[in-house]
Design an enzyme around this catalytic site. Structure first.
Site, mmCIF file in Angstrom:
data_model
loop_
_atom_site.group_PDB
_atom_site.id
_atom_site.type_symbol
_atom_site.label_atom_id
_atom_site.label_comp_id
_atom_site.label_asym_id
_atom_site.label_seq_id
_atom_site.Cartn_x
_atom_site.Cartn_y
_atom_site.Cartn_z
ATOM 1 N N GLU A 50 0.830 -1.206 0.000
ATOM 2 C CA GLU A 50 0.000 0.000 0.000
ATOM 3 C C GLU A 50 0.864 1.255 0.000
ATOM 4 O OE1 GLU A 50 -3.788 -1.895 2.436
ATOM 5 O OE2 GLU A 50 -2.549 -0.399 3.441
ATOM 6 N N ASN A 51 0.232 2.369 -0.335
ATOM 7 C CA ASN A 51 0.897 3.657 -0.376
ATOM 8 C C ASN A 51 -0.086 4.698 0.124
ATOM 9 O OD1 ASN A 51 1.756 6.289 -1.753
ATOM 10 N ND2 ASN A 51 3.493 4.938 -2.129
ATOM 11 N N ALA A 52 0.411 5.716 0.809
ATOM 12 C CA ALA A 52 -0.465 6.776 1.311
ATOM 13 C C ALA A 52 -1.234 7.442 0.175
ATOM 14 C CB ALA A 52 0.340 7.815 2.086
ATOM 15 N N TYR A 54 -3.248 6.522 -2.338
ATOM 16 C CA TYR A 54 -3.964 5.265 -2.550
ATOM 17 C C TYR A 54 -3.796 4.626 -3.925
ATOM 18 C CZ TYR A 54 -7.718 1.893 -2.934
ATOM 19 O OH TYR A 54 -8.430 0.760 -3.165
ATOM 20 N N CYS A 59 -1.365 -4.503 -5.688
ATOM 21 C CA CYS A 59 -1.963 -5.726 -5.157
ATOM 22 C C CYS A 59 -0.971 -6.874 -5.203
ATOM 23 C CB CYS A 59 -3.206 -6.094 -5.962
ATOM 24 S SG CYS A 59 -4.543 -4.887 -5.850
ATOM 25 N N GLU A 61 -1.411 -9.839 -6.425
ATOM 26 C CA GLU A 61 -1.418 -10.486 -7.733
ATOM 27 C C GLU A 61 -0.496 -9.771 -8.701
ATOM 28 O OE1 GLU A 61 -5.729 -10.771 -6.139
ATOM 29 O OE2 GLU A 61 -3.990 -9.463 -5.932
ATOM 30 N N CYS A 92 -9.215 -8.183 -7.473
ATOM 31 C CA CYS A 92 -9.985 -6.975 -7.798
ATOM 32 C C CYS A 92 -10.109 -6.872 -9.324
ATOM 33 C CB CYS A 92 -9.300 -5.741 -7.226
ATOM 34 S SG CYS A 92 -7.761 -5.270 -8.059
ATOM 35 N N CYS A 95 -6.768 -6.344 -11.126
ATOM 36 C CA CYS A 95 -5.936 -7.557 -11.146
ATOM 37 C C CYS A 95 -6.519 -8.613 -12.072
ATOM 38 C CB CYS A 95 -5.756 -8.114 -9.740
ATOM 39 S SG CYS A 95 -4.577 -7.141 -8.787
#
Length: 136
Positions: A50-52, A54, A59, A61, A92, A95
């Site tokens: 994750e990253n701040a 967004y 993911c 995958e 998702c 992905c």
């Protein structure tokens, strides 16, 4: 469909769960792992990052697919996604499209709960009308 895992699939689950422990998920706390068997019977795995900001996160995958490509894999034979809880974690939408780039309609997608329960579907059930997806 529920499946019993062969030794190869147990190894795939173990690799996905190993990757899952390294997930960087400080915002969602939703740590996911994924593992792929490629066209050379090699296993590749990855976790979510994750990253701040967004949309800049990645993911599990996508990480596993990137590792497959780096290591010379061209095609996904099977992919397993390890959930951090007792619910099946399906890929998702983004992905699903990334998987479609390297899969065919019969590629097996295994979804595993934290307890190791498995649900397996063929890829075309997840993304029946994938953009650019015209492989057999």
């Amino acid at each position: 469909m529920q499946t019993m895992l062969s030794a190869q699939h147990q190894q795939l689950l173990a690799k996905a769960q190993q990757a899952q422990t390294h997930a960087h998920a400080p915002y969602s706390q939703f740590k996911v792992g994924a593992a792929i068997i490629d066209d050379n019977s090699q296993t590749h795995f990855g976790c979510n990052v994750e990253n701040a900001a967004y949309p800049l996160g990645q993911c599990a995958e996508a990480t596993a697919i990137g590792m497959m490509v780096v290591n010379g894999g061209k095609r996904i034979r099977e992919i397993l996604i390890a959930s951090p809880n007792d619910e099946f974690c399906s890929p998702c939408g983004g992905c699903r499209q990334k998987i479609a780039e390297f899969a065919d309609k019969n590629t097996l997608v295994h979804m595993a709960t934290q307890q190791g329960e498995i649900k397996t579907v063929v890829f075309s059930d997840l993304l029946p009308l994938a953009f650019g997806f015209n492989k057999d």
